[in-house]
Design a protein around this motif. Structure first.
Motif, PDB file in Angstrom:
ATOM      1  N   ARG A  92       0.850  -1.192   0.000  1.00 19.15           N
ATOM      2  CA  ARG A  92       0.000   0.000   0.000  1.00 19.15           C
ATOM      3  C   ARG A  92       0.888   1.245   0.000  1.00 19.15           C
ATOM      4  N   ASN A  93       0.715   2.128   0.985  1.00 21.83           N
ATOM      5  CA  ASN A  93       1.520   3.350   1.030  1.00 21.83           C
ATOM      6  C   ASN A  93       2.674   3.245   2.014  1.00 21.83           C
ATOM      7  N   LEU A  94       3.151   2.028   2.253  1.00 23.09           N
ATOM      8  CA  LEU A  94       4.188   1.806   3.248  1.00 23.09           C
ATOM      9  C   LEU A  94       5.413   1.146   2.621  1.00 23.09           C
TER      10      LEU A  94
ATOM     11  N   GLY B 284      15.507  -6.733  13.467  1.00 18.66           N
ATOM     12  CA  GLY B 284      14.788  -5.467  13.521  1.00 18.66           C
ATOM     13  C   GLY B 284      13.732  -5.358  12.448  1.00 18.66           C
ATOM     14  N   LEU B 285      12.891  -4.350  12.604  1.00 13.39           N
ATOM     15  CA  LEU B 285      11.832  -4.078  11.636  1.00 13.39           C
ATOM     16  C   LEU B 285      11.607  -2.574  11.590  1.00 13.39           C
ATOM     17  N   LYS B 286      11.634  -2.029  10.386  1.00 12.04           N
ATOM     18  CA  LYS B 286      11.342  -0.606  10.191  1.00 12.04           C
ATOM     19  C   LYS B 286      10.159  -0.480   9.233  1.00 12.04           C
ATOM     20  N   ILE B 287       9.204   0.375   9.589  1.00  8.18           N
ATOM     21  CA  ILE B 287       8.032   0.628   8.755  1.00  8.18           C
ATOM     22  C   ILE B 287       7.951   2.134   8.534  1.00  8.18           C
ATOM     23  N   LEU B 288       7.857   2.536   7.262  1.00 13.20           N
ATOM     24  CA  LEU B 288       7.830   3.952   6.920  1.00 13.20           C
ATOM     25  C   LEU B 288       6.607   4.275   6.078  1.00 13.20           C
TER      26      LEU B 288
END
Length: 420
Positions: free
Chosen positions: A278-280, A304-308
């Motif tokens: 989607r927009n991520l 780790g996990l990064k979501i923007l």
């Protein structure tokens, strides 16, 4: 050049309404007056008004057509064209979203929505909408518009391998600007100052060279304790990337006056994914690090996990460390947690907050900071403000409050970055 190109490409659907060479505006005005219900004639009239830069009248006629025929896709496209010609990108986004509720299969409207997002620095949303436009495309022109938009969306997101993958099969002359960016060598210089407001100060200098698929970086740092040189660090790192992942390795050497610790070295390796949903943008990460100091060795594993999104980011890292001490029976293991949250408060300004939990002694942080000391913080909180000063210059101010044995310790840093 890119903006002019975008505008011309996005106008292609309007130019391809299937209309013949237009009669004089006066004749069209008379025909509309004689038969106001004829949407075909009014559509031609609105189009010619827009071409003549009579945007207010063109908008009135496009709106009239929608009142007569709410499902008229050409009128909807015309409205979006006029709004974006005016620079009213936020309004064009709102109208495109409402049009897509009725015309969900329109590639052209999805492309207009994507372009509005791009012009307002929402490149993840733009990428998602261009993907929809590409999926819905029914003609070669619509496909070309969507793929050109995808190409530039990846460039703005600095996913150069994905942009290169799209560019390879294309041989269009208008792609020269994108090709020039992807074939260029990008150099970034960073200067960093930091202080604990007591007796420890530092200065660091780093440089990186980036190509489409690789980044090579070098850094040097000097710590000054009570006016005397305390520790110096030199490091190299290399990262390789494709459209879906990035892998990296780094090595640093440290020299200092504390013979219990130095000389020392650290090495690290990491891999992270690049996923769009989607927009991520979603980046799962794995990393490992090894440290060799005079009286101890360390082994570290991170996940780790990064979501923007275009407005915010959130990231979490879990670190497990094993410390192999020189003294028999004194080995230890520990777990550390790192949390980062950020929000774009203005177009070029991002505010970020950090939380670190766990004893940081000998830890290599997710930001490649080495805590090479016995008495390190047990936890820390921090804020940073990142500001884009120009197309080439970035600045970041960082302030941290660390806690060691319940005593607060303040430190700050200023980072200046210049790209060319």
């Amino acid at each position: 050049m890119k903006q002019i190109l975008f505008t011309l490409i996005l106008l292609l659907p309007t130019l391809c309404f299937g209309q013949n060479a237009s009669p004089h505006l006066h004749d069209l005005r008379m025909r509309v007056a004689q038969n106001p219900a004829d949407t075909t004639v009014r559509l031609e009239y609105a189009y010619q008004l827009a071409i003549a830069n009579e945007l207010d009248q063109a908008m009135q006629n496009y709106e009239t057509i929608l009142l007569q025929d709410p499902d008229n896709v050409s009128a909807a496209e015309g409205i979006l064209w006029v709004l974006q010609s005016r620079g009213s990108y936020e309004q064009s986004i709102a109208r495109a979203q409402s049009f897509l509720l009725k015309q969900a299969q329109s590639s052209a409207i999805a492309a207009y929505l994507a372009y509005g997002y791009s012009k307002t620095d929402r490149h993840l949303a733009s990428l998602n909408s261009y993907k929809k436009a590409d999926e819905l495309a029914e003609t070669p022109v619509q496909t070309d518009i969507a793929q050109n938009g995808l190409l530039w969306a990846y460039i703005y997101l600095h996913n150069y391998p994905a942009a290169q993958r799209l560019l390879k099969p294309r041989q269009h002359s208008e792609d020269s600007a994108a090709r020039q960016i992807l074939e260029a060598r990008h150099v970034t210089m960073n200067l960093d100052f930091h202080s604990d407001y007591k007796d420890l100060n530092g200065i660091g200098l780093s440089a990186s060279l980036t190509t489409t698929h690789a980044t090579l970086s070098a850094k040097a740092e000097e710590l000054i304790l009570s006016g005397k040189r305390f520790r110096e660090q030199y490091g190299l790192s290399l990262s390789l990337a494709n459209s879906f992942a990035k892998a990296g390795a780094s090595h640093s050497i440290l020299r200092g006056i504390d013979k219990r610790i130095y000389p020392a070295s650290t090495s690290a390796a990491s891999i992270s994914g690049i996923l769009y949903w989607r927009n991520l943008e979603i980046n799962p990460m794995l990393a490992a690090a090894w440290g060799k100091f005079q009286r101890l060795d360390t082994q570290q594993a991170d996940i780790g996990l990064k979501i923007l999104s275009d407005k915010w980011l959130i990231a979490y890292w879990l670190s497990n460390m094993y410390v192999d001490q020189e003294i028999v029976g004194s080995d230890s293991s520990k777990t550390l947690h790192s949390l980062q949250a950020g929000y774009k408060v203005f177009t070029n300004t991002r505010l970020q907050a950090y939380l670190f939990l766990g004893n940081q002694a000998w830890w290599l942080s997710p930001y490649q900071v080495i805590y090479d000391e016995y008495d390190a913080n047990d936890k820390a909180i921090a804020l940073s403000l990142c500001q884009k000063m120009s197309d080439r210059i970035y600045a970041m101010v960082y302030h941290q409050i660390g806690f060691f044995e319940n005593e607060a310790q303040h430190s700050s840093s200023l980072n200046l970055s210049y790209s060319f």
